[in-house]
Design a protein around this motif. Sequence first.
Motif, PDB file in Angstrom:
ATOM      1  N   PRO A  41     -20.165   3.188  -4.008  1.00  0.00           N
ATOM      2  CA  PRO A  41     -21.460   3.550  -3.213  1.00  0.00           C
ATOM      3  C   PRO A  41     -21.782   4.864  -2.951  1.00  0.00           C
ATOM      4  CG  PRO A  41     -20.151   1.764  -2.431  1.00  0.00           C
ATOM      5  CD  PRO A  41     -19.020   2.203  -3.296  1.00  0.00           C
ATOM      6  N   GLU A  42     -20.475   5.802  -3.084  1.00  0.00           N
ATOM      7  CA  GLU A  42     -20.741   7.338  -2.466  1.00  0.00           C
ATOM      8  C   GLU A  42     -21.097   8.019  -3.866  1.00  0.00           C
ATOM      9  OE1 GLU A  42     -17.891   9.188  -0.119  1.00  0.00           O
ATOM     10  OE2 GLU A  42     -16.752   7.231   0.186  1.00  0.00           O
ATOM     11  N   LEU A  43     -21.012   7.417  -5.257  1.00  0.00           N
ATOM     12  CA  LEU A  43     -21.475   7.941  -6.306  1.00  0.00           C
ATOM     13  C   LEU A  43     -23.284   8.122  -6.258  1.00  0.00           C
ATOM     14  CD1 LEU A  43     -21.248   9.248  -9.125  1.00  0.00           C
ATOM     15  CD2 LEU A  43     -21.416   7.091 -10.113  1.00  0.00           C
ATOM     16  N   LEU A  44     -23.778   9.319  -5.856  1.00  0.00           N
ATOM     17  CA  LEU A  44     -25.412   9.380  -5.861  1.00  0.00           C
ATOM     18  C   LEU A  44     -25.974  10.055  -6.574  1.00  0.00           C
ATOM     19  CD1 LEU A  44     -25.190  10.000  -1.855  1.00  0.00           C
ATOM     20  CD2 LEU A  44     -25.581   7.783  -3.050  1.00  0.00           C
ATOM     21  N   VAL A  45     -26.333   9.343  -7.959  1.00  0.00           N
ATOM     22  CA  VAL A  45     -27.016  10.157  -8.972  1.00  0.00           C
ATOM     23  C   VAL A  45     -28.158  10.955  -8.978  1.00  0.00           C
ATOM     24  CG1 VAL A  45     -27.673   9.782 -11.511  1.00  0.00           C
ATOM     25  CG2 VAL A  45     -25.497   8.474 -10.594  1.00  0.00           C
ATOM     26  N   PHE A  46     -28.874  10.276  -8.132  1.00  0.00           N
ATOM     27  CA  PHE A  46     -30.167  11.055  -7.912  1.00  0.00           C
ATOM     28  C   PHE A  46     -30.149  12.322  -6.999  1.00  0.00           C
ATOM     29  CE2 PHE A  46     -33.324   7.547  -9.296  1.00  0.00           C
ATOM     30  CZ  PHE A  46     -32.818   7.078 -10.172  1.00  0.00           C
ATOM     31  N   GLU A  47     -30.533  13.486  -7.552  1.00  0.00           N
ATOM     32  CA  GLU A  47     -30.376  14.586  -6.648  1.00  0.00           C
ATOM     33  C   GLU A  47     -30.760  14.416  -5.268  1.00  0.00           C
ATOM     34  OE1 GLU A  47     -31.698  14.746  -9.563  1.00  0.00           O
ATOM     35  OE2 GLU A  47     -30.385  15.990 -11.176  1.00  0.00           O
ATOM     36  N   TYR A  48     -31.997  13.777  -5.125  1.00  0.00           N
ATOM     37  CA  TYR A  48     -32.625  14.059  -3.749  1.00  0.00           C
ATOM     38  C   TYR A  48     -32.069  12.796  -2.849  1.00  0.00           C
ATOM     39  CZ  TYR A  48     -35.286   9.412  -4.914  1.00  0.00           C
ATOM     40  OH  TYR A  48     -35.477   8.367  -5.067  1.00  0.00           O
ATOM     41  N   ILE A  49     -31.116  12.027  -3.407  1.00  0.00           N
ATOM     42  CA  ILE A  49     -30.630  11.000  -2.619  1.00  0.00           C
ATOM     43  C   ILE A  49     -29.195  11.668  -2.152  1.00  0.00           C
ATOM     44  CG2 ILE A  49     -28.959   8.695  -2.757  1.00  0.00           C
ATOM     45  CD1 ILE A  49     -32.068   8.088  -2.617  1.00  0.00           C
ATOM     46  N   ALA A  50     -28.727  12.461  -2.903  1.00  0.00           N
ATOM     47  CA  ALA A  50     -27.437  13.049  -2.490  1.00  0.00           C
ATOM     48  C   ALA A  50     -27.774  14.100  -1.460  1.00  0.00           C
ATOM     49  CB  ALA A  50     -26.868  13.964  -3.745  1.00  0.00           C
ATOM     50  N   GLN A  51     -28.943  14.733  -1.436  1.00  0.00           N
ATOM     51  CA  GLN A  51     -29.449  15.688  -0.469  1.00  0.00           C
ATOM     52  C   GLN A  51     -29.818  14.862   0.790  1.00  0.00           C
ATOM     53  OE1 GLN A  51     -32.897  17.459  -2.504  1.00  0.00           O
ATOM     54  NE2 GLN A  51     -31.577  18.608  -3.936  1.00  0.00           N
ATOM     55  N   LEU A  52     -30.468  13.750   0.781  1.00  0.00           N
ATOM     56  CA  LEU A  52     -30.695  13.061   1.912  1.00  0.00           C
ATOM     57  C   LEU A  52     -29.324  12.413   2.461  1.00  0.00           C
ATOM     58  CD1 LEU A  52     -33.525  10.543   0.631  1.00  0.00           C
ATOM     59  CD2 LEU A  52     -33.721  12.149   2.376  1.00  0.00           C
ATOM     60  N   ALA A  53     -28.209  12.092   1.793  1.00  0.00           N
ATOM     61  CA  ALA A  53     -27.067  11.879   2.470  1.00  0.00           C
ATOM     62  C   ALA A  53     -26.291  13.047   3.174  1.00  0.00           C
ATOM     63  CB  ALA A  53     -26.258  11.296   1.283  1.00  0.00           C
ATOM     64  N   ILE A  54     -26.739  14.102   2.683  1.00  0.00           N
ATOM     65  CA  ILE A  54     -26.169  15.121   3.806  1.00  0.00           C
ATOM     66  C   ILE A  54     -26.697  15.047   4.930  1.00  0.00           C
ATOM     67  CG2 ILE A  54     -26.267  17.766   3.961  1.00  0.00           C
ATOM     68  CD1 ILE A  54     -26.368  18.224   1.052  1.00  0.00           C
ATOM     69  N   GLY A  55     -27.992  14.778   5.086  1.00  0.00           N
ATOM     70  CA  GLY A  55     -28.432  14.521   6.637  1.00  0.00           C
ATOM     71  C   GLY A  55     -27.711  13.525   7.322  1.00  0.00           C
ATOM     72  N   VAL A  56     -27.278  12.361   6.533  1.00  0.00           N
ATOM     73  CA  VAL A  56     -26.770  11.287   7.204  1.00  0.00           C
ATOM     74  C   VAL A  56     -25.255  11.936   7.537  1.00  0.00           C
ATOM     75  CG1 VAL A  56     -25.719   8.954   6.796  1.00  0.00           C
ATOM     76  CG2 VAL A  56     -28.152   9.518   6.070  1.00  0.00           C
ATOM     77  N   ASP A  57     -24.650  12.526   6.822  1.00  0.00           N
ATOM     78  CA  ASP A  57     -23.472  13.011   7.132  1.00  0.00           C
ATOM     79  C   ASP A  57     -23.345  13.885   8.286  1.00  0.00           C
ATOM     80  OD1 ASP A  57     -22.504  11.360   5.016  1.00  0.00           O
ATOM     81  OD2 ASP A  57     -22.356  13.168   3.664  1.00  0.00           O
ATOM     82  N   LEU A  58     -24.409  14.620   8.765  1.00  0.00           N
ATOM     83  CA  LEU A  58     -24.296  15.422   9.830  1.00  0.00           C
ATOM     84  C   LEU A  58     -24.428  14.829  11.182  1.00  0.00           C
ATOM     85  CD1 LEU A  58     -27.170  18.156   8.607  1.00  0.00           C
ATOM     86  CD2 LEU A  58     -24.731  18.457   8.881  1.00  0.00           C
ATOM     87  N   LEU A  59     -24.797  13.399  11.134  1.00  0.00           N
ATOM     88  CA  LEU A  59     -24.857  12.604  12.330  1.00  0.00           C
ATOM     89  C   LEU A  59     -23.321  12.552  12.947  1.00  0.00           C
ATOM     90  CD1 LEU A  59     -27.430   9.883  11.228  1.00  0.00           C
ATOM     91  CD2 LEU A  59     -27.523  12.108  12.951  1.00  0.00           C
ATOM     92  N   PRO A  60     -23.152  12.310  14.208  1.00  0.00           N
ATOM     93  CA  PRO A  60     -21.854  12.034  14.792  1.00  0.00           C
ATOM     94  C   PRO A  60     -20.951  10.918  14.007  1.00  0.00           C
ATOM     95  CG  PRO A  60     -23.422  12.396  16.349  1.00  0.00           C
ATOM     96  CD  PRO A  60     -24.119  12.057  15.015  1.00  0.00           C
ATOM     97  N   PRO A  61     -19.791  10.998  14.196  1.00  0.00           N
ATOM     98  CA  PRO A  61     -18.805  10.029  13.601  1.00  0.00           C
ATOM     99  C   PRO A  61     -19.205   8.831  14.033  1.00  0.00           C
ATOM    100  CG  PRO A  61     -17.519  11.937  13.967  1.00  0.00           C
ATOM    101  CD  PRO A  61     -19.057  12.098  14.823  1.00  0.00           C
ATOM    102  N   GLY A  62     -18.793   7.884  13.216  1.00  0.00           N
ATOM    103  CA  GLY A  62     -18.945   6.244  13.491  1.00  0.00           C
ATOM    104  C   GLY A  62     -20.310   5.589  13.179  1.00  0.00           C
ATOM    105  N   PRO A  63     -20.465   4.177  13.643  1.00  0.00           N
ATOM    106  CA  PRO A  63     -21.794   3.750  13.007  1.00  0.00           C
ATOM    107  C   PRO A  63     -22.918   4.280  13.537  1.00  0.00           C
ATOM    108  CG  PRO A  63     -19.992   2.073  13.721  1.00  0.00           C
ATOM    109  CD  PRO A  63     -19.439   3.438  14.292  1.00  0.00           C
TER     110      PRO A  63
END
Length: 273
Positions: A41-63
């Motif tokens: 699930p960490e394979l994000l082929v579409f570039e914009y999805i990978a860019q959106l994921a950067i935003g998700v990863d900036l959130l504090p750790p945990g659920p």
Amino acid sequence: MTAYADAVTDQPRFDFQPDERGGVTVLRDGHPQSHVDLHDPELLVFEYIAQLAIGVDLLPPGPVGVTHIGGAGLTLARYVQHTRPGSPQIVLEPDAALTEAVRRELPLPRNHRIRVRPQDGATGIAALRDSAADAIVLDAYDEGRVPANLLSPSAVRHYARVLRPGGLALLNLADEPDRRHLARELATVTTTFPHAVVLALADVMKGRRFGNYVVLASDATIDIDEIRRRATRLAATTTVRPASALRATAKPFTDEDVVASPRPPELGAWRAR
């Protein structure tokens, strides 16, 4: 490949095409909508999805609580579930037939907390309670365009209302090389969210072709240097700029004059015209 036919035309409406890597591309009316790899699930082929994921990863750790406007193959929702197990997620996807087919062909992982609601984004977001999410992801297109009612000042205020303090609005937008529509939407977004950053492929940011722009917006300061560091790890060269550098003197949209994002050119004609 599995194809599902439209009830009226009896022509394939959405398809599931496997690739040599073991992933599957979800197509709607012949246009790629999502890429899903059930084994990674960490394979994000579409570039914009990978860019959106950067935003998700900036959130504090945990659920984290995430509301997705637009679902398709549920790629980003799967990513959040995989990287942050137990995260409660709501997906607003009006195409119930597509959701059913995706669930059948690309089953969600066990013990997930992804809830898909068969609602359009404007209706669904208005019904959510205040401070219900850590992130809102706008990735909804109708015939290649982001609907106007998801770009309006009223919609942006709903995004801010539903987000918790310090939360992120993650918007997948698209525009022509002149970026006139994007500039007005950035002006609209920053009227409500004082902090915003834009990511795009390098040739898109240089105005060489039509393309996607991912906007990260918040009521809290956004660390643009950290975003740039993370962007260097992406497979495709990505440029990061503050929204203020792209909105210039553009006027915000109003609820009366807001329009959908520009229609994309035919495939193969995406260079600047």
